[in-house]
Write a protein that holds these residues in place. Sequence first.
Motif, mmCIF file in Angstrom:
data_model
loop_
_atom_site.group_PDB
_atom_site.id
_atom_site.type_symbol
_atom_site.label_atom_id
_atom_site.label_comp_id
_atom_site.label_asym_id
_atom_site.label_seq_id
_atom_site.Cartn_x
_atom_site.Cartn_y
_atom_site.Cartn_z
ATOM 1 N N THR A 170 0.815 -1.218 0.000
ATOM 2 C CA THR A 170 0.000 0.000 0.000
ATOM 3 C C THR A 170 0.845 1.263 0.000
ATOM 4 N N THR A 171 2.185 1.121 0.223
ATOM 5 C CA THR A 171 3.040 2.297 0.240
ATOM 6 C C THR A 171 3.375 2.795 -1.158
ATOM 7 N N GLY A 172 3.105 2.015 -2.211
ATOM 8 C CA GLY A 172 3.382 2.445 -3.571
ATOM 9 C C GLY A 172 4.635 1.846 -4.172
ATOM 10 N N LYS A 173 5.508 1.173 -3.408
ATOM 11 C CA LYS A 173 6.719 0.573 -3.940
ATOM 12 C C LYS A 173 6.391 -0.725 -4.650
ATOM 13 N N PRO A 174 7.022 -1.006 -5.809
ATOM 14 C CA PRO A 174 6.753 -2.272 -6.523
ATOM 15 C C PRO A 174 7.344 -3.454 -5.768
ATOM 16 N N PRO A 175 6.871 -4.653 -6.035
ATOM 17 C CA PRO A 175 7.401 -5.840 -5.340
ATOM 18 C C PRO A 175 8.836 -6.145 -5.764
ATOM 19 N N LEU A 176 9.426 -7.108 -5.094
ATOM 20 C CA LEU A 176 10.831 -7.466 -5.337
ATOM 21 C C LEU A 176 11.030 -8.015 -6.732
ATOM 22 N N SER A 177 10.067 -8.743 -7.288
ATOM 23 C CA SER A 177 10.204 -9.308 -8.628
ATOM 24 C C SER A 177 10.324 -8.244 -9.697
ATOM 25 N N SER A 178 9.849 -7.037 -9.436
ATOM 26 C CA SER A 178 9.945 -5.937 -10.404
ATOM 27 C C SER A 178 11.172 -5.078 -10.177
ATOM 28 N N ARG A 179 11.954 -5.324 -9.133
ATOM 29 C CA ARG A 179 13.136 -4.513 -8.834
ATOM 30 C C ARG A 179 14.363 -5.400 -8.700
ATOM 31 N N LEU A 180 14.526 -6.362 -9.612
ATOM 32 C CA LEU A 180 15.671 -7.265 -9.543
ATOM 33 C C LEU A 180 16.978 -6.588 -9.934
ATOM 34 N N ASN A 181 16.910 -5.495 -10.686
ATOM 35 C CA ASN A 181 18.131 -4.785 -11.099
ATOM 36 C C ASN A 181 18.654 -3.847 -10.018
ATOM 37 N N ASP A 182 17.838 -3.642 -8.929
ATOM 38 C CA ASP A 182 18.251 -2.736 -7.852
ATOM 39 C C ASP A 182 18.818 -3.543 -6.699
ATOM 40 N N TYR A 183 19.903 -3.020 -6.123
ATOM 41 C CA TYR A 183 20.520 -3.708 -4.986
ATOM 42 C C TYR A 183 19.782 -3.308 -3.710
ATOM 43 N N PRO A 184 19.264 -4.265 -2.945
ATOM 44 C CA PRO A 184 18.541 -3.929 -1.695
ATOM 45 C C PRO A 184 19.500 -3.527 -0.590
ATOM 46 N N ALA A 185 19.723 -2.208 -0.429
ATOM 47 C CA ALA A 185 20.677 -1.755 0.576
ATOM 48 C C ALA A 185 20.154 -1.988 1.997
ATOM 49 N N GLY A 186 18.840 -1.813 2.210
ATOM 50 C CA GLY A 186 18.286 -2.006 3.533
ATOM 51 C C GLY A 186 17.846 -3.417 3.837
ATOM 52 N N GLY A 187 18.165 -4.348 2.974
ATOM 53 C CA GLY A 187 17.742 -5.725 3.185
ATOM 54 C C GLY A 187 16.586 -6.095 2.277
ATOM 55 N N VAL A 188 16.373 -7.375 2.151
ATOM 56 C CA VAL A 188 15.327 -7.886 1.274
ATOM 57 C C VAL A 188 14.027 -8.000 2.067
ATOM 58 N N ASP A 189 12.979 -7.438 1.488
ATOM 59 C CA ASP A 189 11.659 -7.539 2.102
ATOM 60 C C ASP A 189 10.997 -8.805 1.577
ATOM 61 N N LEU A 190 11.021 -9.852 2.365
ATOM 62 C CA LEU A 190 10.485 -11.139 1.931
ATOM 63 C C LEU A 190 8.959 -11.171 1.932
ATOM 64 N N GLU A 191 8.321 -10.152 2.480
ATOM 65 C CA GLU A 191 6.862 -10.110 2.466
ATOM 66 C C GLU A 191 6.318 -9.344 1.274
ATOM 67 N N ASN A 192 7.206 -8.817 0.439
ATOM 68 C CA ASN A 192 6.777 -8.086 -0.750
ATOM 69 C C ASN A 192 7.549 -8.601 -1.962
#
Length: 666
Positions: free
Chosen positions: A559-581
């Motif tokens: 609901t925050t507006g950020k796309p899920p992890l499958s749509s941001r595979l080219n971005d490095y997760p600096a704050g960690g991987v959100d496994l619930e999204n």
Amino acid sequence: MDITKFVISLREKALLYGDYSTYWSQLSGKLLNSRKKLNIATKSRGKFNPKAPLTPEQIAENHEYVYLQLLTAERAWAHAMSMKASHTADTKGMTGKARSHIVSRLEKGARTAERLAQALSSSASGASPANTLDARAYAALLRGAALFEKQSWDACLKSYAVCRIIYSALATSAKGDVFKDLLSETIDPPLRYAAYQAKIPRTQPIPTIARKAFESADPELADQIKELNPAVLEHGDPDATKGAEGAPTTLTWRGREVKIEDAAIAVAWAAVGTARGQLSERLATAGTLHPKDMAAAYDEILIASQDAVDATKQAIDELRAEGVTQGDARMQSLQITRTAVNYEMISWRIGRNRVLVGENDGVKMEFGPTSRRKRQTEESEADRSRDEAPGRQIARLKEKVVLYDGILQSLESIKELPGVANDQDLSGRLEATSQYFAALKYVPLFFYALSLSPNSQLTPQRSLTIARSHAIAGNTVNSLALTKHALNQTTAATPSISGPQNDDAEDDAFTPRNIQVFKRDLALLHDTLTGELQRGRALVEIFNSANTKSAAQPSTTTTTGKPPLSSRLNDYPAGGVDLENIVTYPPRLEPFPVKPLFLDVAWNYITYPGKGGADQQQPQQVGVAESAAAAGGRVQQQEDEGDAGAGVAESEAKPQKRGWFGFGRS
């Protein structure tokens, strides 16, 4: 035969929907019907016969003769009152002819009533002593009205005194408030005015004036009254003289002592003192009472103080009607008395609201049961101490705010009393008291709706009650701001409330709640607000820490507006991987790019020049054209090339015709 009740019922029914003229016309019709019942009505175009005097034998034979005389007297009285009402709007006043006409009508009614009383007094009529006294009082009432219009004050005073003494005696033995209402509304005002015109001091109460004027009446009438109720002639009206003995003659207000010249004010002020003592005794000996029961104990003193206020206002209005100026000493004394009695009444009204708010002016946040029958004795202590829902708690706080509003409005009404604005000491105490109660509440009640909204951006102004409602709703920042403002108001009220005038009152064993705020009340509120302030600061600190931690981490919801992890595979997760999204769930229909398949199929059928024979190219090229046309895609260039190849094959088999000079189409 209830003569007075019969007359009062006729007047009330007629005057409820009409005026004296309507009453006069109705009595004419009732008189005609009464004469028809007695068979003495004058027929149409018949000869008029003079009316024979009423005899006791006629009354004993038929009681309709009594009603005939009453209707005759009442019609004359109604005629006089209708003429008097028609001249009330005259700017020049009532003329001599109009006054004489009114007096003549009242004289006729009085003579008719006196003849009826004389006939009833005979033993041949069969009337009881109570009926005889009732008729005598009615005749004295009409005679007093006639003498009042003639301005014969001494005779008027005696007539009204006879009327009042008789009705006072009848009121003690009769049921209902007919005689009491008649005394207070019809007899006492003209009796008081006649006593004033007769130069009788105002310090004497009306029962005393009536008793002294009745001493010169008929001794036989006095004996009849003694047989009915001897206490009336000895002490006057018991209800009216209650508290008259030992009534105060002076009143002290803010160091100024004034003399009470009006007897009604003295009696009412004495009743206030008696009610004050009864209230203190009841609240001190009753133990733990429910707030509603404690508030009900204030009814007697509120009624007594209101009577004192009404008596003072009536005395001031009478002096103004007499043309007394504001600079007169009597008017000045009454103005001081008015301020004192109004301050007393408003003070007890504030005390009643303080009792309804709860213990210690509602400083403690208690949400106990509102009804004594709501909880049964069999319930356990755990069930009794169970917390209510937040919405119900906020509703309870809203009820307290309404009571605080009433207190603040009462304090504002005190400031409008005469002489209060010039008293700087009293004005300072009233302002400090207002700040004390304002620290307990917040004036705009509509803010309760905002307190239920956690995203409200409006800044509240005050106070402890609304701060608690914000705390219940989860708005810790708003609650802290309100608590701080309430503490500032309490600090500002401390110098005035903590003065030496409150020291003596605090030493008493028990003092009923009124307008006075003691040092212990202010100290308890200050300590409570200090604790609430520290608690609010801690809650705000916890709230800010939680928000800072949440802002450092990515949101765990879509609901925050950020796309899920499958749509941001080219971005490095600096704050960690959100496994619930990881993916969007539930999935929704979305477009994505796809390579057309029909182009690959058509590519297999394309033959370029120089590759393959002419016989093999034709069917293949035709198939290519058909497949490209059926697909409707992007093969227009291939179709043109296929058509050109087919033309070459046909030209080899059959020569084609050319246009002029070999140019153009065939």
